[in-house]
Design a protein around this motif. Sequence first.
Motif, mmCIF file in Angstrom:
data_model
loop_
_atom_site.group_PDB
_atom_site.id
_atom_site.type_symbol
_atom_site.label_atom_id
_atom_site.label_comp_id
_atom_site.label_asym_id
_atom_site.label_seq_id
_atom_site.Cartn_x
_atom_site.Cartn_y
_atom_site.Cartn_z
ATOM 1 N N GLN A 144 -6.833 -0.492 -1.050
ATOM 2 C CA GLN A 144 -5.977 -1.588 -1.506
ATOM 3 C C GLN A 144 -5.389 -2.359 -0.327
ATOM 4 O O GLN A 144 -5.196 -3.571 -0.401
ATOM 5 N N VAL B 42 0.835 -1.203 0.000
ATOM 6 C CA VAL B 42 0.000 0.000 0.000
ATOM 7 C C VAL B 42 0.869 1.251 0.000
ATOM 8 O O VAL B 42 0.622 2.206 -0.752
ATOM 9 N N HIS C 195 -4.439 -10.973 -7.232
ATOM 10 C CA HIS C 195 -3.580 -9.819 -6.922
ATOM 11 C C HIS C 195 -3.710 -9.408 -5.455
ATOM 12 O O HIS C 195 -3.829 -8.233 -5.114
ATOM 13 N N GLY D 71 -7.381 5.441 -2.246
ATOM 14 C CA GLY D 71 -7.133 4.226 -3.012
ATOM 15 C C GLY D 71 -6.130 3.322 -2.316
ATOM 16 O O GLY D 71 -6.260 2.094 -2.352
ATOM 17 N N GLY D 72 -5.136 3.914 -1.665
ATOM 18 C CA GLY D 72 -4.153 3.116 -0.941
ATOM 19 C C GLY D 72 -4.762 2.385 0.240
ATOM 20 O O GLY D 72 -4.452 1.219 0.490
ATOM 21 N N VAL E 197 -7.948 -4.827 0.698
ATOM 22 C CA VAL E 197 -8.098 -5.866 -0.320
ATOM 23 C C VAL E 197 -6.934 -6.842 -0.282
ATOM 24 O O VAL E 197 -7.114 -8.068 -0.291
ATOM 25 N N VAL E 198 -5.722 -6.314 -0.231
ATOM 26 C CA VAL E 198 -4.531 -7.157 -0.216
ATOM 27 C C VAL E 198 -4.471 -7.997 1.049
ATOM 28 O O VAL E 198 -4.206 -9.199 1.011
ATOM 29 N N THR F 30 2.387 1.773 -3.345
ATOM 30 C CA THR F 30 1.369 2.237 -4.300
ATOM 31 C C THR F 30 1.093 3.724 -4.130
ATOM 32 O O THR F 30 0.966 4.473 -5.109
#
Length: 275
Positions: A198, A173, A251, A194-195, A201-202, A176
């Motif tokens: 993510q 993150v 991903h 967005g970070g 999600v990750v 990114t």
Amino acid sequence: MEESIEHLEEIVGGTVALMLIAAGLLAVVKKLKLPFTVMLVVVGMGLTTVAKMYPHLIPGADFEISPGLVLFVFLPALIFESAFNLDARHLWHNIWPVLTLAVPGLLLSTFAIGGIVWALTGIPFSACVLLGSILSATDPVSVVSLFKKLGAPERLTILVEGESLFNDATAIVLATIVIGVVEVGDVTRSTLFGGVIQFFVVFFGGLVVGGVLGGIFGWLLGKVTEDPHIEITLTTVVAYMSFIVAEAGFHVSGWMLLRRSEQIGVRSFSKSSPI
């Protein structure tokens, strides 16, 4: 085609040569009672220096191993082995120190490395921070191996391995966000938002996918308890398949997935398995 075969021969030959050197070094350090992982680094640096100064003495020393080969061939087995020996209960008892090291600790390490590189080289600060985020998320395989040889406290091993369990998502993150800052030229709300998205999600994506695959392979292993060959094959398959599915398919964090799939599936099976 011939160039590909020659390159493959260089990789195989170089890998075999390095393994022979490592085996010989291991025999020496056992007699001298020196840390094997530290001596590997020292000998590796020495070989690199000799190869640059006298290339004719070490022919083929300039062979290259692609990052994909390391990521998808070597690391899954190492991470899976580390996860297999990690006690989930001890990890849960130390979860807050682990999270402190994995999130604030990694951020501190990232900016410390970035600041030092920026001060010494003059490279743009954002690029230095990106480098710091990459270097801070290290894998503890060699460190844990050294801990075992030195007889370090078990809690220290749990903290180091546990930190590596969570730092991957944080580093991804952060990297990114920094890449977004480099591209845009400024910190924007969309980049930060967005970070954060993510990160979840990750992090949780790896847990979910790992739990599903671990459950499936744990069930399969429970059905073939009388055939050790199939058990070994399935155990190897889950180590590599889970990583590939996580990294290339969804991903998400392959490290998180390997840890989770091992703890849910293979470990629960191994408690009742005769192997």
